[in-house]
Structure formats: C-alpha cells, structure tokens
Design a protein around this motif. Structure first.
Motif, PDB file in Angstrom:
ATOM      1  N   CYS A 155      35.925  55.762  34.367  1.00  0.00           N
ATOM      2  CA  CYS A 155      36.213  54.512  33.524  1.00  0.00           C
ATOM      3  C   CYS A 155      36.078  53.461  34.469  1.00  0.00           C
ATOM      4  O   CYS A 155      36.298  53.557  35.524  1.00  0.00           O
ATOM      5  N   ARG A 156      35.123  52.225  33.705  1.00  0.00           N
ATOM      6  CA  ARG A 156      34.885  51.127  34.372  1.00  0.00           C
ATOM      7  C   ARG A 156      35.021  49.972  33.658  1.00  0.00           C
ATOM      8  O   ARG A 156      34.663  50.003  32.417  1.00  0.00           O
ATOM      9  N   ALA A 157      35.283  48.979  34.215  1.00  0.00           N
ATOM     10  CA  ALA A 157      35.464  47.633  33.500  1.00  0.00           C
ATOM     11  C   ALA A 157      34.223  46.742  33.903  1.00  0.00           C
ATOM     12  O   ALA A 157      33.915  46.770  35.116  1.00  0.00           O
ATOM     13  N   HIS A 158      34.021  45.608  33.252  1.00  0.00           N
ATOM     14  CA  HIS A 158      33.447  44.532  33.141  1.00  0.00           C
ATOM     15  C   HIS A 158      34.252  43.312  32.896  1.00  0.00           C
ATOM     16  O   HIS A 158      34.716  43.134  31.682  1.00  0.00           O
ATOM     17  N   ASP A 159      33.842  42.238  33.684  1.00  0.00           N
ATOM     18  CA  ASP A 159      34.440  40.826  33.362  1.00  0.00           C
ATOM     19  C   ASP A 159      33.463  39.834  33.171  1.00  0.00           C
ATOM     20  O   ASP A 159      32.324  39.982  32.936  1.00  0.00           O
ATOM     21  N   ARG A 160      33.988  38.791  32.506  1.00  0.00           N
ATOM     22  CA  ARG A 160      33.355  37.467  32.014  1.00  0.00           C
ATOM     23  C   ARG A 160      32.353  37.096  32.948  1.00  0.00           C
ATOM     24  O   ARG A 160      31.099  36.555  32.703  1.00  0.00           O
ATOM     25  N   ALA A 161      32.607  37.490  34.316  1.00  0.00           N
ATOM     26  CA  ALA A 161      31.678  36.860  35.434  1.00  0.00           C
ATOM     27  C   ALA A 161      30.527  37.590  35.763  1.00  0.00           C
ATOM     28  O   ALA A 161      29.728  37.402  36.415  1.00  0.00           O
ATOM     29  N   GLY A 162      30.437  38.718  34.800  1.00  0.00           N
ATOM     30  CA  GLY A 162      29.192  39.743  34.948  1.00  0.00           C
ATOM     31  C   GLY A 162      29.447  40.894  36.106  1.00  0.00           C
ATOM     32  O   GLY A 162      28.561  41.512  36.398  1.00  0.00           O
ATOM     33  N   ARG A 163      30.696  40.777  36.540  1.00  0.00           N
ATOM     34  CA  ARG A 163      31.016  42.037  37.567  1.00  0.00           C
ATOM     35  C   ARG A 163      31.446  43.232  36.868  1.00  0.00           C
ATOM     36  O   ARG A 163      31.982  43.106  35.798  1.00  0.00           O
ATOM     37  N   ALA A 164      31.033  44.259  37.264  1.00  0.00           N
ATOM     38  CA  ALA A 164      31.436  45.558  36.944  1.00  0.00           C
ATOM     39  C   ALA A 164      31.936  46.448  38.163  1.00  0.00           C
ATOM     40  O   ALA A 164      31.573  45.972  39.201  1.00  0.00           O
ATOM     41  N   GLN A 165      32.960  47.418  37.905  1.00  0.00           N
ATOM     42  CA  GLN A 165      33.325  48.112  38.812  1.00  0.00           C
ATOM     43  C   GLN A 165      32.208  48.927  39.710  1.00  0.00           C
ATOM     44  O   GLN A 165      31.402  49.558  39.047  1.00  0.00           O
ATOM     45  N   PRO A 166      32.298  49.028  40.987  1.00  0.00           N
ATOM     46  CA  PRO A 166      31.445  49.655  41.769  1.00  0.00           C
ATOM     47  C   PRO A 166      31.667  51.265  41.839  1.00  0.00           C
ATOM     48  O   PRO A 166      32.685  51.595  41.303  1.00  0.00           O
ATOM     49  N   GLY A 167      30.692  51.990  42.242  1.00  0.00           N
ATOM     50  CA  GLY A 167      30.720  53.352  42.284  1.00  0.00           C
ATOM     51  C   GLY A 167      31.643  53.714  43.304  1.00  0.00           C
ATOM     52  O   GLY A 167      32.336  53.109  44.035  1.00  0.00           O
ATOM     53  N   PRO A 168      31.729  55.094  43.272  1.00  0.00           N
ATOM     54  CA  PRO A 168      32.791  55.709  44.393  1.00  0.00           C
ATOM     55  C   PRO A 168      32.365  55.394  45.957  1.00  0.00           C
ATOM     56  O   PRO A 168      31.340  55.075  46.058  1.00  0.00           O
ATOM     57  N   GLY A 169      33.583  55.384  46.582  1.00  0.00           N
ATOM     58  CA  GLY A 169      33.695  55.214  48.027  1.00  0.00           C
ATOM     59  C   GLY A 169      33.789  53.549  48.290  1.00  0.00           C
ATOM     60  O   GLY A 169      33.930  52.813  49.415  1.00  0.00           O
ATOM     61  N   SER A 170      33.623  52.656  47.157  1.00  0.00           N
ATOM     62  CA  SER A 170      33.750  51.399  47.327  1.00  0.00           C
ATOM     63  C   SER A 170      35.373  50.778  46.880  1.00  0.00           C
ATOM     64  O   SER A 170      35.985  51.620  46.067  1.00  0.00           O
ATOM     65  N   ARG A 171      35.675  49.668  47.396  1.00  0.00           N
ATOM     66  CA  ARG A 171      36.946  49.273  47.021  1.00  0.00           C
ATOM     67  C   ARG A 171      36.915  48.844  45.490  1.00  0.00           C
ATOM     68  O   ARG A 171      36.138  48.368  44.813  1.00  0.00           O
ATOM     69  N   ASN A 172      38.039  49.245  44.949  1.00  0.00           N
ATOM     70  CA  ASN A 172      38.405  48.966  43.618  1.00  0.00           C
ATOM     71  C   ASN A 172      37.377  49.571  42.566  1.00  0.00           C
ATOM     72  O   ASN A 172      36.626  49.381  41.644  1.00  0.00           O
TER      73      ASN A 172
END
Length: 86
Positions: free
Chosen positions: A58-75
């Motif tokens: 599962c991954r989320a996208h926000d109004r600022a254009g950010r998406a959750q990064p792939g495995p091994g990254s923070r958050n």
C-alpha cells in the motif's frame, strides 16, 4: 469479495492511496470523505482473492505530489502477507 482498508497520513492532504496484490498492478483505493485540515485519511478497496498466500502493498500520495518511497526508505511502502482460506 474481501475489503482491504486502512489509514494514511501526510502533512498535506492525502489525495490517493494505491494497493497492489502480489506482483499485480497498483489499484486505486476509495477515499472516505474528510474535513479540510490535514488528518488521517481512511481508504478501502474491495477485491477477490484466490485461496493461498498473498503479498499486499500500500502507498499513499499527497497534495504536494509526494508518494511513499520503495522498500528500505524511511516511511516506505507498507507491506503485509496474508493467507486466504478456501
């Protein structure tokens, strides 16, 4: 039919949540209505599952254009394994 649900959060509004099962494509979840302030965002996706082991991401996208990064990254993208019985 099973319903997948959860909560997403960002410092700005969450505008989309995607769910992928096994190695399948990302599917867009339905977002519940919410207020104008940044807050937790509930999401759901209904889909059929064959019996057996499944990996759900599962991954989320926000109004600022950010998406959750792939495995091994923070958050990073969240992932669970489930076992569906017949």
């Amino acid at each position: 039919m099973l319903e997948l649900s959860g909560w997403a959060w960002s410092v700005t509004e969450v505008v989309a949540v995607e769910i992928a099962v096994d190695e399948g494509p990302w599917e867009t979840a339905r977002l519940d209505e919410r207020g104008p302030e940044p807050t937790w965002q509930r999401f759901t996706l209904s889909r059929r599952f064959e019996p057996g082991r499944h990996r759900i991401r599962c991954r989320a996208h926000d109004r600022a254009g950010r998406a959750q990064p792939g495995p091994g990254s923070r958050n990073s993208v969240q992932e669970i394994v489930v076992h569906v019985r017949a």
